[in-house]
Design a protein around this motif. Sequence first.
Motif, PDB file in Angstrom:
ATOM      1  N   ILE A 176      -6.654  -0.156   2.603  1.00 49.79           N
ATOM      2  CA  ILE A 176      -7.589   0.956   2.424  1.00 49.79           C
ATOM      3  C   ILE A 176      -7.154   1.931   1.337  1.00 49.79           C
ATOM      4  CG2 ILE A 176      -8.447   0.870   4.802  1.00 49.79           C
ATOM      5  CD1 ILE A 176      -6.419   3.013   5.508  1.00 49.79           C
ATOM      6  N   VAL A 177      -5.936   1.778   0.815  1.00 48.49           N
ATOM      7  CA  VAL A 177      -5.430   2.706  -0.204  1.00 48.49           C
ATOM      8  C   VAL A 177      -5.899   2.240  -1.585  1.00 48.49           C
ATOM      9  CG1 VAL A 177      -3.363   3.723  -1.233  1.00 48.49           C
ATOM     10  CG2 VAL A 177      -3.414   3.200   1.217  1.00 48.49           C
ATOM     11  N   GLN A 204       0.792  -1.215   0.000  1.00 45.84           N
ATOM     12  CA  GLN A 204       0.000   0.000   0.000  1.00 45.84           C
ATOM     13  C   GLN A 204       0.831   1.276   0.000  1.00 45.84           C
ATOM     14  OE1 GLN A 204      -4.069  -0.093   1.242  1.00 45.84           O
ATOM     15  NE2 GLN A 204      -3.414  -1.119  -0.617  1.00 45.84           N
ATOM     16  N   PHE A 205       1.991   1.243   0.657  1.00 51.70           N
ATOM     17  CA  PHE A 205       2.723   2.486   0.870  1.00 51.70           C
ATOM     18  C   PHE A 205       4.096   2.511   0.199  1.00 51.70           C
ATOM     19  CE2 PHE A 205      -0.198   1.829   4.416  1.00 51.70           C
ATOM     20  CZ  PHE A 205      -0.998   2.951   4.256  1.00 51.70           C
ATOM     21  N   LEU A 253      -4.326   5.413   9.455  1.00 51.23           N
ATOM     22  CA  LEU A 253      -5.548   4.618   9.489  1.00 51.23           C
ATOM     23  C   LEU A 253      -5.241   3.138   9.291  1.00 51.23           C
ATOM     24  CD1 LEU A 253      -8.604   4.725   9.733  1.00 51.23           C
ATOM     25  CD2 LEU A 253      -8.730   5.087   7.256  1.00 51.23           C
ATOM     26  N   TYR A 254      -4.293   2.830   8.407  1.00 47.55           N
ATOM     27  CA  TYR A 254      -3.925   1.430   8.178  1.00 47.55           C
ATOM     28  C   TYR A 254      -3.358   0.796   9.446  1.00 47.55           C
ATOM     29  CZ  TYR A 254      -1.061  -2.570   6.999  1.00 47.55           C
ATOM     30  OH  TYR A 254      -0.478  -3.816   7.008  1.00 47.55           O
ATOM     31  N   SER A 274      -2.115  10.235   6.348  1.00 44.69           N
ATOM     32  CA  SER A 274      -3.384   9.938   7.008  1.00 44.69           C
ATOM     33  C   SER A 274      -3.793   8.491   6.783  1.00 44.69           C
ATOM     34  CB  SER A 274      -4.480  10.867   6.490  1.00 44.69           C
ATOM     35  OG  SER A 274      -4.154  12.221   6.745  1.00 44.69           O
ATOM     36  N   LEU A 275      -3.615   8.025   5.556  1.00 41.37           N
ATOM     37  CA  LEU A 275      -3.972   6.640   5.252  1.00 41.37           C
ATOM     38  C   LEU A 275      -3.055   5.661   5.979  1.00 41.37           C
ATOM     39  CD1 LEU A 275      -4.687   6.954   1.411  1.00 41.37           C
ATOM     40  CD2 LEU A 275      -6.357   6.548   3.229  1.00 41.37           C
ATOM     41  N   ARG A 276      -1.788   6.049   6.136  1.00 41.44           N
ATOM     42  CA  ARG A 276      -0.857   5.177   6.863  1.00 41.44           C
ATOM     43  C   ARG A 276      -1.288   5.066   8.325  1.00 41.44           C
ATOM     44  NH1 ARG A 276       4.610   3.687   6.143  1.00 41.44           N
ATOM     45  NH2 ARG A 276       5.104   2.179   7.789  1.00 41.44           N
ATOM     46  N   THR A 292      -0.360   3.097  -6.296  1.00 42.52           N
ATOM     47  CA  THR A 292      -1.249   3.707  -5.311  1.00 42.52           C
ATOM     48  C   THR A 292      -1.034   5.218  -5.349  1.00 42.52           C
ATOM     49  OG1 THR A 292       0.447   3.363  -3.607  1.00 42.52           O
ATOM     50  CG2 THR A 292      -1.281   1.699  -3.802  1.00 42.52           C
ATOM     51  N   GLY A 330      -2.470  12.011   0.494  1.00 40.72           N
ATOM     52  CA  GLY A 330      -3.051  11.530   1.738  1.00 40.72           C
ATOM     53  C   GLY A 330      -2.360  10.331   2.349  1.00 40.72           C
ATOM     54  N   ARG A 331      -1.090  10.113   2.012  1.00 39.10           N
ATOM     55  CA  ARG A 331      -0.405   8.901   2.477  1.00 39.10           C
ATOM     56  C   ARG A 331      -0.252   8.871   3.998  1.00 39.10           C
ATOM     57  NH1 ARG A 331       2.704   5.345  -0.643  1.00 39.10           N
ATOM     58  NH2 ARG A 331       2.338   5.585  -2.862  1.00 39.10           N
TER      59      ARG A 331
END
Length: 318
Positions: free
Chosen positions: A249-250, A189-190, A241-242, A237-239, A230, A234-235
């Motif tokens: 979720i990405v 994802q990241f 949240l993950y 914030s998404l990181r 991906t 917003g990485r």
Amino acid sequence: MFWSMTEDTLTYIWIQIESLDIEYWKWVAWMIYPVILSFLLPLIIPILVYCCAIFLHVYQYRHRLRDAYVHDFWDGAKKTVAVFWEAQGRIWHGFEIVGLDRIPDSGPAMIIYYHGALPMDFYYVMAKCLLQKQRQIHAVGDNFLFNIPGFRLMMDVFCISPGTVHSCAHVLEDGHILAIAPGGVREAQFGDEYYQVMWGNRYGFAKVAISTKVPIIPMFTRNIRESLRTPGWGRSSLRWLYEKCRLPIVPIYGLFPVKLTTYFGPPIYPDESMTPEELAQKVKQGIEALISEHQIVPGNILRALSERVTGDNDLKFN
């Protein structure tokens, strides 16, 4: 005051709707409808042609598949799916493997690979091993996969499990090949076009390798990040949240028909004097060496597409 403003707004919208000439817009839609279809319908043709091409690739293996079904039902089913993935990889990505001979024809071994946004390259490798070496690769999958409706049977048939130190050691002790992507969903994802290896403190695979004394084969696929990507926004914030929910979720975009080439590095043999952390670091360096040797960083989608069209004359494929 608020209700008055809302009522005025609704009244204004209603007046605008009443002022529309519905019959006129019906006529406009009727006029442009054929134009829209003329652009959308041709897209169906390449899809149908692509499906036909895959079917023909599957059909050419009809004798092998027939024998597989006679021998064992699930073996036939697995090889049918494997032929499909091999055909898809060959047609869409010109997929090839360098160093497939480093995977043993018998006996246990561990494959450690870099995880793209989706592990399509691993699907292709699994298919190639099943069809060419007659070996089923066992794999470790993330827990969320087993909660997707309809996936449980596929996970069981293709020998994919959540993976604990004990279960992984058992697979290797039974003489199978085991594949693990220590970066997992986090790396998928990241990760980005700079191809950083994102393992964190994951070195359970090294504990298993030391206890079972099996060789570790590093694996990396050139341009895997250019096939599917991906978004960069917003990485952070998404990181965050993950890390809370541990779910993918990405969003993913792409599936570009770039050239994909998988490389297997020299086997790394565990030394009893090494700690799991030291062995994991050595394997990580092996993955990074493959990336440094075979991947231009940062990755570029247009360059990867050009490799698909022109080929890469500097590389020798087998």
